[in-house]
Design a protein around this motif. Structure first.
Motif, PDB file in Angstrom:
ATOM      1  N   GLU A 166       0.814  -1.213   0.000  1.00 43.24           N
ATOM      2  CA  GLU A 166       0.000   0.000   0.000  1.00 43.24           C
ATOM      3  C   GLU A 166       0.854   1.272   0.000  1.00 43.24           C
ATOM      4  O   GLU A 166       0.468   2.282  -0.590  1.00 43.24           O
ATOM      5  CB  GLU A 166      -0.908  -0.010   1.228  1.00 43.24           C
ATOM      6  CG  GLU A 166      -1.995   1.027   1.188  1.00 43.24           C
ATOM      7  CD  GLU A 166      -3.023   0.847   2.295  1.00 43.24           C
ATOM      8  OE1 GLU A 166      -3.705   1.824   2.587  1.00 43.24           O
ATOM      9  OE2 GLU A 166      -3.132  -0.260   2.857  1.00 43.24           O
ATOM     10  N   PHE A 167       2.002   1.220   0.670  1.00 42.09           N
ATOM     11  CA  PHE A 167       2.830   2.418   0.817  1.00 42.09           C
ATOM     12  C   PHE A 167       4.225   2.244   0.228  1.00 42.09           C
ATOM     13  O   PHE A 167       5.205   2.744   0.781  1.00 42.09           O
ATOM     14  CB  PHE A 167       2.928   2.794   2.303  1.00 42.09           C
ATOM     15  CG  PHE A 167       1.614   3.133   2.922  1.00 42.09           C
ATOM     16  CD1 PHE A 167       0.994   4.339   2.646  1.00 42.09           C
ATOM     17  CD2 PHE A 167       0.974   2.240   3.764  1.00 42.09           C
ATOM     18  CE1 PHE A 167      -0.226   4.656   3.207  1.00 42.09           C
ATOM     19  CE2 PHE A 167      -0.244   2.553   4.329  1.00 42.09           C
ATOM     20  CZ  PHE A 167      -0.854   3.759   4.052  1.00 42.09           C
ATOM     21  N   TRP A 168       4.330   1.580  -0.913  1.00 46.71           N
ATOM     22  CA  TRP A 168       5.624   1.337  -1.543  1.00 46.71           C
ATOM     23  C   TRP A 168       6.328   2.627  -1.915  1.00 46.71           C
ATOM     24  O   TRP A 168       7.552   2.714  -1.908  1.00 46.71           O
ATOM     25  CB  TRP A 168       5.472   0.466  -2.793  1.00 46.71           C
ATOM     26  CG  TRP A 168       4.574   1.099  -3.820  1.00 46.71           C
ATOM     27  CD1 TRP A 168       3.247   0.930  -3.954  1.00 46.71           C
ATOM     28  CD2 TRP A 168       4.965   2.033  -4.828  1.00 46.71           C
ATOM     29  NE1 TRP A 168       2.757   1.692  -4.965  1.00 46.71           N
ATOM     30  CE2 TRP A 168       3.799   2.380  -5.537  1.00 46.71           C
ATOM     31  CE3 TRP A 168       6.171   2.617  -5.206  1.00 46.71           C
ATOM     32  CZ2 TRP A 168       3.809   3.275  -6.591  1.00 46.71           C
ATOM     33  CZ3 TRP A 168       6.179   3.508  -6.261  1.00 46.71           C
ATOM     34  CH2 TRP A 168       5.009   3.823  -6.954  1.00 46.71           C
ATOM     35  N   TRP A 169       5.609   3.664  -2.211  1.00 50.56           N
ATOM     36  CA  TRP A 169       6.184   4.925  -2.657  1.00 50.56           C
ATOM     37  C   TRP A 169       6.975   5.623  -1.552  1.00 50.56           C
ATOM     38  O   TRP A 169       7.806   6.483  -1.824  1.00 50.56           O
ATOM     39  CB  TRP A 169       5.085   5.846  -3.178  1.00 50.56           C
ATOM     40  CG  TRP A 169       3.959   6.025  -2.198  1.00 50.56           C
ATOM     41  CD1 TRP A 169       2.850   5.258  -2.091  1.00 50.56           C
ATOM     42  CD2 TRP A 169       3.884   7.004  -1.167  1.00 50.56           C
ATOM     43  NE1 TRP A 169       2.062   5.709  -1.059  1.00 50.56           N
ATOM     44  CE2 TRP A 169       2.670   6.784  -0.481  1.00 50.56           C
ATOM     45  CE3 TRP A 169       4.710   8.054  -0.764  1.00 50.56           C
ATOM     46  CZ2 TRP A 169       2.268   7.570   0.588  1.00 50.56           C
ATOM     47  CZ3 TRP A 169       4.302   8.841   0.301  1.00 50.56           C
ATOM     48  CH2 TRP A 169       3.089   8.593   0.966  1.00 50.56           C
ATOM     49  N   ILE A 170       6.762   5.245  -0.303  1.00 46.87           N
ATOM     50  CA  ILE A 170       7.496   5.858   0.814  1.00 46.87           C
ATOM     51  C   ILE A 170       8.971   5.457   0.787  1.00 46.87           C
ATOM     52  O   ILE A 170       9.829   6.181   1.274  1.00 46.87           O
ATOM     53  CB  ILE A 170       6.841   5.457   2.160  1.00 46.87           C
ATOM     54  CG1 ILE A 170       5.481   6.110   2.273  1.00 46.87           C
ATOM     55  CG2 ILE A 170       7.711   5.819   3.339  1.00 46.87           C
ATOM     56  CD1 ILE A 170       4.717   5.761   3.533  1.00 46.87           C
ATOM     57  N   VAL A 214      12.502   7.977   1.704  1.00 47.86           N
ATOM     58  CA  VAL A 214      13.264   7.527   2.869  1.00 47.86           C
ATOM     59  C   VAL A 214      14.653   7.099   2.437  1.00 47.86           C
ATOM     60  O   VAL A 214      15.670   7.457   3.064  1.00 47.86           O
ATOM     61  CB  VAL A 214      12.529   6.377   3.605  1.00 47.86           C
ATOM     62  CG1 VAL A 214      13.420   5.729   4.648  1.00 47.86           C
ATOM     63  CG2 VAL A 214      11.243   6.889   4.237  1.00 47.86           C
ATOM     64  N   LEU A 215      14.729   6.325   1.358  1.00 49.43           N
ATOM     65  CA  LEU A 215      16.017   5.880   0.839  1.00 49.43           C
ATOM     66  C   LEU A 215      16.872   7.069   0.405  1.00 49.43           C
ATOM     67  O   LEU A 215      18.086   7.109   0.677  1.00 49.43           O
ATOM     68  CB  LEU A 215      15.805   4.907  -0.321  1.00 49.43           C
ATOM     69  CG  LEU A 215      17.016   4.139  -0.804  1.00 49.43           C
ATOM     70  CD1 LEU A 215      17.617   3.323   0.322  1.00 49.43           C
ATOM     71  CD2 LEU A 215      16.639   3.249  -1.966  1.00 49.43           C
ATOM     72  N   GLY A 216      16.259   8.073  -0.232  1.00 50.61           N
ATOM     73  CA  GLY A 216      16.995   9.276  -0.635  1.00 50.61           C
ATOM     74  C   GLY A 216      17.548  10.027   0.558  1.00 50.61           C
ATOM     75  O   GLY A 216      18.693  10.501   0.533  1.00 50.61           O
ATOM     76  N   ALA A 217      16.756  10.138   1.629  1.00 48.34           N
ATOM     77  CA  ALA A 217      17.209  10.847   2.837  1.00 48.34           C
ATOM     78  C   ALA A 217      18.367  10.105   3.495  1.00 48.34           C
ATOM     79  O   ALA A 217      19.340  10.721   3.957  1.00 48.34           O
ATOM     80  CB  ALA A 217      16.044  11.006   3.814  1.00 48.34           C
ATOM     81  N   VAL A 218      18.290   8.772   3.536  1.00 49.79           N
ATOM     82  CA  VAL A 218      19.360   7.977   4.137  1.00 49.79           C
ATOM     83  C   VAL A 218      20.653   8.143   3.334  1.00 49.79           C
ATOM     84  O   VAL A 218      21.739   8.327   3.910  1.00 49.79           O
ATOM     85  CB  VAL A 218      18.940   6.489   4.239  1.00 49.79           C
ATOM     86  CG1 VAL A 218      20.129   5.606   4.594  1.00 49.79           C
ATOM     87  CG2 VAL A 218      17.821   6.332   5.269  1.00 49.79           C
TER      88      VAL A 218
END
Length: 117
Positions: free
Chosen positions: A93-97, A101-105
Motif C-alpha cells: 500500500e505504501f511502496w512509494w514511501i 526515505v532511501l533518498g534521505a538515508v
C-alpha cells in the motif's frame, strides 16, 4: 393511489388496527382515514408526525415508502475491529514511501562521509 396512501393502509394493517382504531388515536373521523388511504386527501404535517410515531417508522418510510437502512441509523452495531496490516500489506500500500526515505538515508550518509574526511 399515492405512496403515502399505500403506506398508511399497509402500516395500519401491519399493526392490526382498524380505521376506527387509528382515527381514535388521531382524534379524527374514520372517514378522514379512509380518504387518506384512497388518496382523496392528505394528512397535514402534524398528523404525519403522529402517524410515524404510531407506526414506529421514520417520516421517510411513511411518506416515501423508503426501507430503513440499519447501517445508516444512528444506533448501529459496533464495527468489527480492523486487523493490523502485515509488513507485506503495508509495503504493497505504501511502496512509494521507500524512495524518499532511501533518498534521505543516502544524503545523510554522504554528508557524514564528507564531514569525516
Amino acid at each position: 393511489m399515492t405512496v403515502l396512501a399505500q403506506q398508511i393502509k399497509s402500516l395500519r394493517k401491519a399493526k392490526n388496527m382498524s380505521q376506527d382504531d387509528l382515527a381514535e388515536r388521531l382524534y379524527i373521523s374514520r372517514q378522514a382515514i379512509s380518504k387518506w388511504e384512497t388518496g382523496e386527501a392528505t394528512p397535514d404535517l402534524e398528523k404525519l408526525i403522529v402517524l410515524a410515531d404510531i407506526f414506529e417508522v421514520s417520516l421517510d418510510v411513511l411518506i416515501l415508502g423508503k426501507e430503513e437502512d440499519l447501517e445508516d441509523s444512528s444506533v448501529s452495531e459496533p464495527q468489527a475491529l480492523e486487523q493490523p496490516k502485515t509488513f507485506w500489506e503495508f509495503l504493497a500500500e505504501f511502496w512509494w514511501i521507500i524512495f524518499p526515505v532511501l533518498g534521505a538515508v543516502i544524503w545523510f550518509i554522504r554528508s557524514l562521509v564528507e564531514i569525516l574526511n
